[in-house]
Design a protein around this motif. Structure first.
Motif, PDB file in Angstrom:
ATOM      1  N   LYS A 200      21.244  -0.980 118.537  1.00 50.87           N
ATOM      2  CA  LYS A 200      20.115  -1.879 118.156  1.00 50.87           C
ATOM      3  C   LYS A 200      18.814  -0.849 118.085  1.00 50.87           C
ATOM      4  O   LYS A 200      17.951  -0.520 117.041  1.00 50.87           O
ATOM      5  N   ILE A 201      18.555   0.271 118.952  1.00 54.40           N
ATOM      6  CA  ILE A 201      17.750   1.132 119.036  1.00 54.40           C
ATOM      7  C   ILE A 201      17.928   2.455 117.733  1.00 54.40           C
ATOM      8  O   ILE A 201      17.085   2.591 116.958  1.00 54.40           O
ATOM      9  N   THR A 202      19.078   2.749 117.880  1.00 57.67           N
ATOM     10  CA  THR A 202      19.513   3.634 116.578  1.00 57.67           C
ATOM     11  C   THR A 202      19.131   2.814 115.421  1.00 57.67           C
ATOM     12  O   THR A 202      18.617   3.868 114.432  1.00 57.67           O
ATOM     13  N   SER A 203      19.474   1.694 115.021  1.00 56.68           N
ATOM     14  CA  SER A 203      19.334   1.084 113.752  1.00 56.68           C
ATOM     15  C   SER A 203      17.728   0.866 113.593  1.00 56.68           C
ATOM     16  O   SER A 203      17.195   1.252 112.387  1.00 56.68           O
ATOM     17  N   GLU A 204      16.973   0.736 114.643  1.00 56.28           N
ATOM     18  CA  GLU A 204      15.484   0.738 114.468  1.00 56.28           C
ATOM     19  C   GLU A 204      14.839   1.957 114.142  1.00 56.28           C
ATOM     20  O   GLU A 204      13.959   2.090 113.236  1.00 56.28           O
ATOM     21  N   LEU A 205      15.379   3.000 114.746  1.00 57.86           N
ATOM     22  CA  LEU A 205      14.860   4.184 114.525  1.00 57.86           C
ATOM     23  C   LEU A 205      15.302   4.800 112.934  1.00 57.86           C
ATOM     24  O   LEU A 205      14.289   5.532 112.453  1.00 57.86           O
ATOM     25  N   LEU A 206      16.540   4.361 112.696  1.00 60.09           N
ATOM     26  CA  LEU A 206      16.769   4.777 111.126  1.00 60.09           C
ATOM     27  C   LEU A 206      15.807   4.065 110.159  1.00 60.09           C
ATOM     28  O   LEU A 206      15.946   4.519 108.815  1.00 60.09           O
ATOM     29  N   ASP A 207      15.369   2.860 110.655  1.00 60.80           N
ATOM     30  CA  ASP A 207      14.597   1.986 109.652  1.00 60.80           C
ATOM     31  C   ASP A 207      13.124   2.329 109.847  1.00 60.80           C
ATOM     32  O   ASP A 207      12.186   1.885 108.845  1.00 60.80           O
ATOM     33  N   TYR A 208      12.514   3.131 110.955  1.00 57.31           N
ATOM     34  CA  TYR A 208      11.202   3.075 111.088  1.00 57.31           C
ATOM     35  C   TYR A 208      10.437   4.198 110.168  1.00 57.31           C
ATOM     36  O   TYR A 208      11.041   5.179 109.804  1.00 57.31           O
ATOM     37  N   ASP A 209       9.441   3.750 109.720  1.00 60.81           N
ATOM     38  CA  ASP A 209       8.389   4.362 108.885  1.00 60.81           C
ATOM     39  C   ASP A 209       7.202   4.677 109.514  1.00 60.81           C
ATOM     40  O   ASP A 209       6.490   4.159 109.831  1.00 60.81           O
ATOM     41  N   PRO A 210       7.307   6.155 109.692  1.00 60.24           N
ATOM     42  CA  PRO A 210       5.979   6.403 110.467  1.00 60.24           C
ATOM     43  C   PRO A 210       4.795   6.766 109.802  1.00 60.24           C
ATOM     44  O   PRO A 210       3.510   7.055 110.200  1.00 60.24           O
ATOM     45  N   ASN A 211       4.665   6.908 108.392  1.00 55.93           N
ATOM     46  CA  ASN A 211       3.674   7.165 107.617  1.00 55.93           C
ATOM     47  C   ASN A 211       2.461   6.414 107.487  1.00 55.93           C
ATOM     48  O   ASN A 211       1.380   6.896 107.628  1.00 55.93           O
ATOM     49  N   HIS A 212       2.600   4.918 107.736  1.00 56.49           N
ATOM     50  CA  HIS A 212       1.311   4.249 107.891  1.00 56.49           C
ATOM     51  C   HIS A 212       0.662   4.725 109.379  1.00 56.49           C
ATOM     52  O   HIS A 212      -0.728   4.751 109.267  1.00 56.49           O
ATOM     53  N   SER A 213       1.178   4.775 110.105  1.00 58.85           N
ATOM     54  CA  SER A 213       0.614   5.140 111.465  1.00 58.85           C
ATOM     55  C   SER A 213      -0.164   6.825 111.283  1.00 58.85           C
ATOM     56  O   SER A 213      -1.057   6.899 112.144  1.00 58.85           O
ATOM     57  N   LEU A 214       0.826   7.593 110.659  1.00 60.48           N
ATOM     58  CA  LEU A 214       0.036   8.932 110.614  1.00 60.48           C
ATOM     59  C   LEU A 214      -1.225   8.817 109.863  1.00 60.48           C
ATOM     60  O   LEU A 214      -2.214   9.760 110.168  1.00 60.48           O
ATOM     61  N   LYS A 215      -1.416   7.747 108.765  1.00 65.31           N
ATOM     62  CA  LYS A 215      -2.441   7.704 108.030  1.00 65.31           C
ATOM     63  C   LYS A 215      -3.594   7.191 108.729  1.00 65.31           C
ATOM     64  O   LYS A 215      -4.850   7.485 108.714  1.00 65.31           O
ATOM     65  N   ARG A 216      -2.995   6.253 109.858  1.00 64.71           N
ATOM     66  CA  ARG A 216      -4.288   5.372 110.273  1.00 64.71           C
ATOM     67  C   ARG A 216      -4.749   6.168 111.625  1.00 64.71           C
ATOM     68  O   ARG A 216      -5.821   5.999 111.921  1.00 64.71           O
ATOM     69  N   TYR A 217      -3.930   7.039 112.063  1.00 62.11           N
ATOM     70  CA  TYR A 217      -4.691   7.555 113.452  1.00 62.11           C
ATOM     71  C   TYR A 217      -4.867   9.083 113.050  1.00 62.11           C
ATOM     72  O   TYR A 217      -4.142   9.967 112.715  1.00 62.11           O
ATOM     73  N   VAL A 218      -6.220   9.203 113.122  1.00 62.73           N
ATOM     74  CA  VAL A 218      -6.809  10.469 112.506  1.00 62.73           C
ATOM     75  C   VAL A 218      -7.113  11.507 113.887  1.00 62.73           C
ATOM     76  O   VAL A 218      -8.007  12.445 113.504  1.00 62.73           O
ATOM     77  N   GLY A 219      -6.928  10.960 114.906  1.00 57.06           N
ATOM     78  CA  GLY A 219      -7.398  11.863 115.976  1.00 57.06           C
ATOM     79  C   GLY A 219      -6.751  13.044 116.114  1.00 57.06           C
ATOM     80  O   GLY A 219      -5.762  13.385 115.503  1.00 57.06           O
ATOM     81  N   PRO A 220      -6.779  13.753 117.361  1.00 54.40           N
ATOM     82  CA  PRO A 220      -6.111  15.208 117.652  1.00 54.40           C
ATOM     83  C   PRO A 220      -4.801  14.872 117.762  1.00 54.40           C
ATOM     84  O   PRO A 220      -4.344  13.979 118.531  1.00 54.40           O
ATOM     85  N   LYS A 221      -3.901  15.853 117.111  1.00 57.73           N
ATOM     86  CA  LYS A 221      -2.146  15.536 117.291  1.00 57.73           C
ATOM     87  C   LYS A 221      -1.934  16.843 117.598  1.00 57.73           C
ATOM     88  O   LYS A 221      -2.095  18.049 116.986  1.00 57.73           O
ATOM     89  N   LEU A 222      -0.654  16.801 118.149  1.00 55.84           N
ATOM     90  CA  LEU A 222       0.236  17.884 118.452  1.00 55.84           C
ATOM     91  C   LEU A 222       1.536  17.446 118.454  1.00 55.84           C
ATOM     92  O   LEU A 222       1.941  16.644 119.301  1.00 55.84           O
ATOM     93  N   ALA A 223       2.308  18.405 117.699  1.00 56.02           N
ATOM     94  CA  ALA A 223       3.848  18.310 117.948  1.00 56.02           C
ATOM     95  C   ALA A 223       4.533  19.521 118.880  1.00 56.02           C
ATOM     96  O   ALA A 223       4.173  20.763 118.289  1.00 56.02           O
ATOM     97  N   ILE A 224       5.186  19.267 119.778  1.00 61.85           N
ATOM     98  CA  ILE A 224       5.825  20.172 120.256  1.00 61.85           C
ATOM     99  C   ILE A 224       7.335  20.077 120.279  1.00 61.85           C
ATOM    100  O   ILE A 224       8.053  18.910 120.465  1.00 61.85           O
ATOM    101  N   VAL A 225       8.114  21.083 119.510  1.00 57.80           N
ATOM    102  CA  VAL A 225       9.272  20.750 118.946  1.00 57.80           C
ATOM    103  C   VAL A 225      10.204  22.033 119.214  1.00 57.80           C
ATOM    104  O   VAL A 225       9.927  22.686 119.567  1.00 57.80           O
ATOM    105  N   THR A 226      11.590  21.600 119.069  1.00 57.28           N
ATOM    106  CA  THR A 226      12.763  22.680 119.029  1.00 57.28           C
ATOM    107  C   THR A 226      12.921  23.100 117.672  1.00 57.28           C
ATOM    108  O   THR A 226      12.417  22.388 116.588  1.00 57.28           O
TER     109      THR A 226
END
Length: 273
Positions: A200-226
């Motif tokens: 269930k979680i894998t399916s939800e993650l495969l369908d999740y669209d992050p773009n709306h939230s990225l546009k809505r939240y304009v505060g300070p952001k940082l990605a820490i990645v491999t």
């Protein structure tokens, strides 16, 4: 030690400081830890298969000067599995909302790892004025960049006899660059996750669209990645983009593999608040 319990939430007190609490969320008990005092609060959300212990070493360095809240989402740690089987990202963001509302946190820095990054981003998009800063730790990118046929094939494979082989191969890939002791610990945690929850979680993650939230939240952001998560699908390259830092010699759970480097990066970001 003093223990208090009510029909709404349970609290464990030690030397006057709350260290373990739970609250009845939308579909069952949500467990969390609330420690430290002072400064802008920091709220941590774990990955799929994770729990509050994934932030333990980082928390110890922060609580002398900051309030730190670590939340266990539904079906993780000591939190109850959702009675209705609902693992939508937006629903798990309500678990987060339930805790911060109970604690009266009007403004805080939000840190989410992997699946927890999606949950944190969803909450930030829904409540942009309450999130002072957002840190996304090796979080999922935009799955819609993958063809729908590919995403459906992954889902179908999870329902097939190849479930164990597929999931363990994926987790091995995520942990390929981890320290041996971290890999052993996490494989033990991941393989204990119920099959239904994984699907269930894998399916939800495969369908999740992050773009709306990225546009809505304009505060300070940082990605820490491999390095493996620094591609064209990564969250920090979507929409208008935002700063990111790459941590090498680490697996997907980079805060466990490289805790000092992760802490230094996070504390530099927290100096803004």
């Amino acid at each position: 030690m003093i223990t208090l319990a009510t029909s709404v939430f349970g609290i464990v007190l030690c030397k006057g400081e709350i260290i373990k609490t739970s609250v009845h969320g939308p579909t069952g008990k949500i467990s969390y830890k609330d420690e430290g005092f002072g400064g802008m609060p920091v709220v941590f959300i774990h990955s799929f298969g994770g729990n509050v212990s994934h932030w333990e070493e980082i928390k110890e360095k922060l609580i002398p000067n900051r309030r730190v809240v670590r939340i266990e989402l539904r079906g993780h740690g000591d939190s109850e599995f959702p009675k209705d089987g609902d693992y939508r990202i937006s629903s798990m963001a309500q678990d987060l909302a339930t805790v911060v509302n109970l604690l009266g946190l009007q403004r805080f820095v939000l840190v989410g790892h992997s699946m927890g990054g999606s949950v944190a981003l969803q909450y930030a998009g829904e409540n942009p004025s309450r999130v002072a800063g957002l840190v996304l730790v090796d979080s999922n990118g935009d799955p819609k960049k993958l063809p729908e046929a590919v995403r459906n094939q992954i889902k179908n494979t999870l329902y097939s006899d190849a479930y164990v082989q597929t999931t363990e191969a994926y987790w091995e890939q995520l942990l390929a660059n981890s320290k041996p002791e971290i890999k052993e610990r996490l494989m033990g945690e991941l393989t204990r996750a119920p099959k239904d929850t994984v699907i269930k979680i894998t399916s939800e993650l495969l369908d999740y669209d992050p773009n709306h939230s990225l546009k809505r939240y304009v505060g300070p952001k940082l990605a820490i990645v491999t390095p493996e998560n620094d591609d064209q699908f990564a969250l920090h390259r979507l929409h208008l983009g935002f700063p990111h830092t790459v941590v090498t010699n680490a697996g997907h759970w980079l805060q466990l593999d490289q805790p000092e480097e992760f802490r230094n990066i996070l504390e530099t970001f927290l100096q803004k608040f």
